[in-house]
Design a protein around this motif. Sequence first.
Motif, PDB file in Angstrom:
ATOM      1  N   LEU A  43       0.857  -1.183   0.000  1.00 24.79           N
ATOM      2  CA  LEU A  43       0.000   0.000   0.000  1.00 24.79           C
ATOM      3  C   LEU A  43       0.894   1.235   0.000  1.00 24.79           C
ATOM      4  CD1 LEU A  43      -3.128   0.549   0.227  1.00 24.79           C
ATOM      5  CD2 LEU A  43      -2.668   1.134   2.617  1.00 24.79           C
ATOM      6  N   HIS A  44       0.654   2.139  -0.948  1.00 26.55           N
ATOM      7  CA  HIS A  44       1.509   3.325  -1.097  1.00 26.55           C
ATOM      8  C   HIS A  44       0.911   4.514  -0.331  1.00 26.55           C
ATOM      9  CE1 HIS A  44       4.677   5.521  -3.259  1.00 26.55           C
ATOM     10  NE2 HIS A  44       3.810   6.500  -3.436  1.00 26.55           N
ATOM     11  N   LEU A  45       1.715   5.073   0.554  1.00 23.07           N
ATOM     12  CA  LEU A  45       1.271   6.183   1.400  1.00 23.07           C
ATOM     13  C   LEU A  45       2.067   7.438   1.041  1.00 23.07           C
ATOM     14  CD1 LEU A  45       1.269   4.162   4.767  1.00 23.07           C
ATOM     15  CD2 LEU A  45      -0.640   4.513   3.186  1.00 23.07           C
ATOM     16  N   ASP A  46       1.407   8.421   0.467  1.00 20.68           N
ATOM     17  CA  ASP A  46       2.069   9.646   0.020  1.00 20.68           C
ATOM     18  C   ASP A  46       2.032  10.705   1.111  1.00 20.68           C
ATOM     19  OD1 ASP A  46       2.920   9.182  -2.705  1.00 20.68           O
ATOM     20  OD2 ASP A  46       0.792   8.934  -3.177  1.00 20.68           O
ATOM     21  N   ILE A  47       3.212  11.021   1.631  1.00 22.68           N
ATOM     22  CA  ILE A  47       3.302  11.987   2.727  1.00 22.68           C
ATOM     23  C   ILE A  47       3.890  13.295   2.189  1.00 22.68           C
ATOM     24  CG2 ILE A  47       4.125  12.338   5.088  1.00 22.68           C
ATOM     25  CD1 ILE A  47       2.535   9.692   4.706  1.00 22.68           C
ATOM     26  N   THR A  76       5.916   3.672   2.160  1.00 18.53           N
ATOM     27  CA  THR A  76       5.713   5.056   2.582  1.00 18.53           C
ATOM     28  C   THR A  76       6.628   6.001   1.816  1.00 18.53           C
ATOM     29  OG1 THR A  76       5.298   4.053   4.734  1.00 18.53           O
ATOM     30  CG2 THR A  76       5.526   6.451   4.693  1.00 18.53           C
ATOM     31  N   HIS A  77       6.041   6.950   1.134  1.00 21.62           N
ATOM     32  CA  HIS A  77       6.778   7.854   0.239  1.00 21.62           C
ATOM     33  C   HIS A  77       6.812   9.242   0.866  1.00 21.62           C
ATOM     34  CE1 HIS A  77       6.737   9.907  -4.029  1.00 21.62           C
ATOM     35  NE2 HIS A  77       7.846  10.145  -3.361  1.00 21.62           N
ATOM     36  N   LEU A  78       7.967   9.585   1.443  1.00 20.58           N
ATOM     37  CA  LEU A  78       8.096  10.863   2.145  1.00 20.58           C
ATOM     38  C   LEU A  78       8.497  11.972   1.177  1.00 20.58           C
ATOM     39  CD1 LEU A  78      10.085   9.787   5.385  1.00 20.58           C
ATOM     40  CD2 LEU A  78       7.602   9.822   5.013  1.00 20.58           C
ATOM     41  N   MET A  79       7.573  12.865   0.868  1.00 18.86           N
ATOM     42  CA  MET A  79       7.898  14.053   0.058  1.00 18.86           C
ATOM     43  C   MET A  79       8.048  15.212   1.030  1.00 18.86           C
ATOM     44  SD  MET A  79       5.295  13.139  -3.032  1.00 18.86           S
ATOM     45  CE  MET A  79       4.467  11.876  -2.059  1.00 18.86           C
ATOM     46  N   LEU A  80       9.188  15.180   1.732  1.00 14.75           N
ATOM     47  CA  LEU A  80       9.421  16.085   2.855  1.00 14.75           C
ATOM     48  C   LEU A  80      10.768  16.768   2.709  1.00 14.75           C
ATOM     49  CD1 LEU A  80       8.468  13.659   5.808  1.00 14.75           C
ATOM     50  CD2 LEU A  80       6.970  15.265   4.615  1.00 14.75           C
ATOM     51  N   VAL A 185       8.065   2.793  -9.812  1.00 15.46           N
ATOM     52  CA  VAL A 185       7.708   3.984 -10.591  1.00 15.46           C
ATOM     53  C   VAL A 185       6.378   4.510 -10.071  1.00 15.46           C
ATOM     54  CG1 VAL A 185       9.057   3.578 -12.678  1.00 15.46           C
ATOM     55  CG2 VAL A 185       6.818   2.466 -12.437  1.00 15.46           C
ATOM     56  N   ASP A 186       6.204   5.819 -10.149  1.00 16.30           N
ATOM     57  CA  ASP A 186       5.087   6.468  -9.470  1.00 16.30           C
ATOM     58  C   ASP A 186       4.621   7.683 -10.252  1.00 16.30           C
ATOM     59  OD1 ASP A 186       3.346   7.577  -7.617  1.00 16.30           O
ATOM     60  OD2 ASP A 186       4.874   7.929  -6.065  1.00 16.30           O
ATOM     61  N   GLY A 187       3.366   7.618 -10.691  1.00 19.13           N
ATOM     62  CA  GLY A 187       2.742   8.753 -11.364  1.00 19.13           C
ATOM     63  C   GLY A 187       2.221   8.389 -12.743  1.00 19.13           C
TER      64      GLY A 187
HETATM   65 ZN    ZN Z   1       4.016   8.445  -4.252  1.00 16.26          ZN
END
Ligand code: ZN
Length: 235
Positions: A43-47, A76-80, A185-187
């Motif tokens: 499960l992909h979690l976009d933070i 878990t994908h941290l965009m931080l 890959v994502d998007g």
């Molecule tokens: Zn993502």
Amino acid sequence: MRHRLLGELSLDKVLVSPSILASDFSRLGEDVKRVEDAGCDMLHLDIMDGHFVPNLTFGPPLVASIRKNSALLFDTHLMLTNPLDYVKPFAEAGADSITFHVESENDPLEVIEAIRAQGCSVGISVKPGTSAKALEQYIGLVDMVLVMTVEPGFGGQSFMADMIPKVAEVFAMFREKNPEGFIEVDGGIDARTAPEIIRAGAGVLVAGTAVFRAKEGAAEAIRTLHSYSGLLPAR
Ligand code: ZN
Ligand code: DX5
């Protein structure tokens, strides 16, 4: 907390990681159950922090609440801007694999070490404008590379086909230095855009819109993506 690790999953199959950004947040628990029953692999979690990317999502309390009812590996994908400050809170909330951006303001080596210290799998990500070269020194230290195929920040954007050569470059780097590494890959990934990028070496597909909002239903959408496993290049 014991974490699930990427190493439990197969490198030779296409794995599907639905992004809950495309779910119905008013019935999040049911929606997670729906994709889990439909056969997704994680499960992909976009933070998002409203600083590294121009959008805000959710934090550790939400992750902890879905953790109670799901056995899926939490990708878990941290965009931080400062991932280092958030590794521990997300790991304690139930994140299993934690991916941060090489473009963040922290020293990647420190972030990698912090994620390992929590017993989680480690991912490192590049935005579309960052070349694969930026990852070279970390390739032997991570379990996964996440190549963004849209500018991070929002779900539902169009796939950037010009990222396919970058995936091929990362695949070559992994083959040489770390044959156990996953490429995600994502998007904008769906049944139409997936085949070419899988042929380049991407085995982990993030799919938000294409799974949660699939007209044919999540199970059928996931089955189609799984059916492309034969396109993965030999390691
Ligand atoms: Zn993502
Ligand atoms: C974008 C996020 C993605 C996004 C994918 O910043 O990292 O995970 O939710 O959504 P789709 O699959 O709809 O492009």
